[in-house]
Scaffold this motif. Sequence first.
Motif, PDB file in Angstrom:
ATOM      1  N   ARG A 148       0.828  -1.205   0.000  1.00  0.00           N
ATOM      2  CA  ARG A 148       0.000   0.000   0.000  1.00  0.00           C
ATOM      3  C   ARG A 148       0.867   1.261   0.000  1.00  0.00           C
ATOM      4  NH1 ARG A 148      -4.582  -0.181   4.455  1.00  0.00           N
ATOM      5  NH2 ARG A 148      -4.880   1.880   3.528  1.00  0.00           N
ATOM      6  N   GLN A 149       1.960   1.209   0.733  1.00  0.00           N
ATOM      7  CA  GLN A 149       2.889   2.344   0.782  1.00  0.00           C
ATOM      8  C   GLN A 149       3.423   2.677  -0.614  1.00  0.00           C
ATOM      9  OE1 GLN A 149       6.919   1.668   2.505  1.00  0.00           O
ATOM     10  NE2 GLN A 149       6.273   3.155   4.057  1.00  0.00           N
ATOM     11  N   GLN A 150       3.845   1.644  -1.348  1.00  0.00           N
ATOM     12  CA  GLN A 150       4.382   1.871  -2.688  1.00  0.00           C
ATOM     13  C   GLN A 150       3.279   2.254  -3.672  1.00  0.00           C
ATOM     14  OE1 GLN A 150       7.672   2.064  -3.349  1.00  0.00           O
ATOM     15  NE2 GLN A 150       7.818   1.781  -1.122  1.00  0.00           N
ATOM     16  N   GLY A 188      -0.707   7.314  -6.817  1.00  0.00           N
ATOM     17  CA  GLY A 188      -1.809   8.142  -6.357  1.00  0.00           C
ATOM     18  C   GLY A 188      -1.616   8.699  -4.973  1.00  0.00           C
ATOM     19  N   GLU A 189      -2.593   9.448  -4.543  1.00  0.00           N
ATOM     20  CA  GLU A 189      -2.527  10.165  -3.290  1.00  0.00           C
ATOM     21  C   GLU A 189      -2.776   9.238  -2.099  1.00  0.00           C
ATOM     22  OE1 GLU A 189      -6.715  10.259  -4.819  1.00  0.00           O
ATOM     23  OE2 GLU A 189      -4.704  10.545  -5.658  1.00  0.00           O
ATOM     24  N   ARG A 191      -7.290   1.692  -0.364  1.00  0.00           N
ATOM     25  CA  ARG A 191      -7.673   1.201   0.960  1.00  0.00           C
ATOM     26  C   ARG A 191      -8.432  -0.120   0.923  1.00  0.00           C
ATOM     27  NH1 ARG A 191     -11.431   4.221   3.063  1.00  0.00           N
ATOM     28  NH2 ARG A 191     -11.844   5.536   1.261  1.00  0.00           N
ATOM     29  N   ASP A 192      -8.995  -0.475  -0.221  1.00  0.00           N
ATOM     30  CA  ASP A 192      -9.856  -1.654  -0.300  1.00  0.00           C
ATOM     31  C   ASP A 192      -9.066  -2.825  -0.886  1.00  0.00           C
ATOM     32  OD1 ASP A 192     -12.003  -3.296  -0.216  1.00  0.00           O
ATOM     33  OD2 ASP A 192     -13.327  -2.047  -1.442  1.00  0.00           O
ATOM     34  N   VAL A 238     -10.248   3.956  -4.370  1.00  0.00           N
ATOM     35  CA  VAL A 238     -11.479   4.584  -3.910  1.00  0.00           C
ATOM     36  C   VAL A 238     -11.193   6.043  -3.614  1.00  0.00           C
ATOM     37  CG1 VAL A 238     -12.424   2.451  -2.951  1.00  0.00           C
ATOM     38  CG2 VAL A 238     -11.032   3.921  -1.511  1.00  0.00           C
ATOM     39  N   ASP A 239     -12.220   6.849  -3.669  1.00  0.00           N
ATOM     40  CA  ASP A 239     -12.045   8.272  -3.369  1.00  0.00           C
ATOM     41  C   ASP A 239     -11.667   8.450  -1.907  1.00  0.00           C
ATOM     42  OD1 ASP A 239     -12.668   9.047  -5.920  1.00  0.00           O
ATOM     43  OD2 ASP A 239     -14.818   9.174  -5.498  1.00  0.00           O
ATOM     44  N   PRO A 240     -10.671   9.310  -1.610  1.00  0.00           N
ATOM     45  CA  PRO A 240     -10.289   9.554  -0.217  1.00  0.00           C
ATOM     46  C   PRO A 240     -11.479  10.041   0.591  1.00  0.00           C
ATOM     47  CG  PRO A 240      -8.696  10.536  -1.716  1.00  0.00           C
ATOM     48  CD  PRO A 240      -9.878  10.113  -2.540  1.00  0.00           C
TER      49      PRO A 240
END
Length: 573
Positions: A502-504, A510-511, A516-517, A563-565
């Motif tokens: 997820r970090q990479q 992206g931001e 997250r999913d 997904v949208d933040p």
Amino acid sequence: MTHHFFCAPSLIRCPWLSGEADDIVAQSGQRVRTRGELRKAITAWANTPLPAGRDVALYDSDPWRFTTALLGLWHAGHRVWLPGDNLPETVDHLRRRHLTLLGEFVDARVPTAPVTQTPPVAELSPDQDAVVLFTSGSSGDPTPIFRTLGQLEAEVAAFERHWPLAQGVVISQVSHQHTWGLTAGLLRAIATSHPFGLEIVTWPETLAEWLTHLPVSALISSPPQLSRLPDSTTGMPKRAPGRIFSAAAPLPHDAAMQAEALMGSELIEIYGSSESGAIAWRRPCRDTTWQALDDVMLRRDSGRILLRSGRLPEPERWHEQADHIELLDEHPARFTLHGRADRIVKVAGKRVSLEGLARHIERFSGVTSARCLTIDHSGGRIGAVVAMTEESIAHDHDMRRALISALRQHLANAFEPVVLPRFWRFVHRLPVNAQGKLTQAMARHLFDDLDDRRQPRWLDIESPTLDQRRITLEIPERLAALEGHFPGRPIVPGIALIHWARQQAERLFGEPDRWRDMRRVRFPAPLLPGDRAVMTLTRQRDDLNITVASHRGQHLQLRLLGVDPPTGDREPS
């Protein structure tokens, strides 16, 4: 080189202000911009309310926005600092100098609309302080280099005297935030009234599209870009650029031969530095010797090579040359190049040449190149970044220990034990920036795990396509996540692999909070201390498929959904 009738290009006389309003001044494969649009944007910047007499910093990756801002700021009398990036450390450095930040900086000043539209002055002064560029950072922290408008114009004029541009757009594969991209890729086009490219043409597929649709007078490139060209002419159009220019780092002979064969154009390699600008040129497919540009002089003096040029801050002074050069002729100057001069450091009271140490490492079987540096937090002990062939590189703990032992033994006959590298990072190729330079910051990044025990060693990164990244990582034996998982037979816990993935994903695609999913999470085989593995991230629309694999099999399979933040207050995790 053919002599020709020469009409000197000019930045001083502001050619962007003259000509017809519908003249094309910039274009891409599908878009055009006109002189009328350029003049309007420059006029707006020239009248924008900014603190009078105060230096500004500009970072903008878009060539059109960058150009209109730069020219407008010159007309307003501002000296413009051009950092190579907009990373937090760079921003902090610029803020300490009390610069007004413009462009693509976080919290950059958004200029208010000008109250008036006073036409810009028709001529600028050659003595005007124009830009502050930075050294590449390959031999230390980047330091500022000050350039006047006259010095920039003189370098553009030197290029044009040697290689006049034919009709067509000047397209660039390197950033205008650095001296090579700025002078050769942007200012030369503007000063000679040639269209410049509306994009930095990074990918070979984009380059092929542009060449198909546009006449190209010059392709401004660098070794990383030319080395990325395909192995065959498949996909490359028959229409060739007038010339190809490469600079900023040594161009491998094979890459030069391949580029000329693929593109069907003469390739010119430029040698120079951030401090001195362009110094010399050669046709790398034909000759190993360099010839100085016609406004550069070189001479021997007590074993040193001295350089003089009207483009340097002190044009009448002889400056000591930083690289090892064997001067063959002085009039005109011809020479061969033999790498950087020694960087001497002290380790535990002993003096050692980092260049000499690296050269000895390169004599070891399987090593293709090496770089040594001091690691500050370890008391100045030395770290080595070593590029190796695929068959020679270590893939697990035992192989790595054996390789390090063999390298230390190889160095023991020439260097005292206390100065030998204490930290080793093995890569397939030295990581370089868009200009082909391994900067100190990039080299130090390979040792970040020494300060953060939660991280693996992040090594190579490749971008095979626009939608894929391949990152080589190595598991340190002292990784914090190994503690208690499991005693006697440690393995990397799955949650650590997911966190790194997820970090990479956030860093490369992206931001924060976008990925997250999770779906289809699997851990087919354990990853062990000392293992070398590759994390592959492949984007498909709004999804990322991620795998981690080593020579022993796959260790992670994961699908992340974009997904949208979230808005508002973030829930605790």
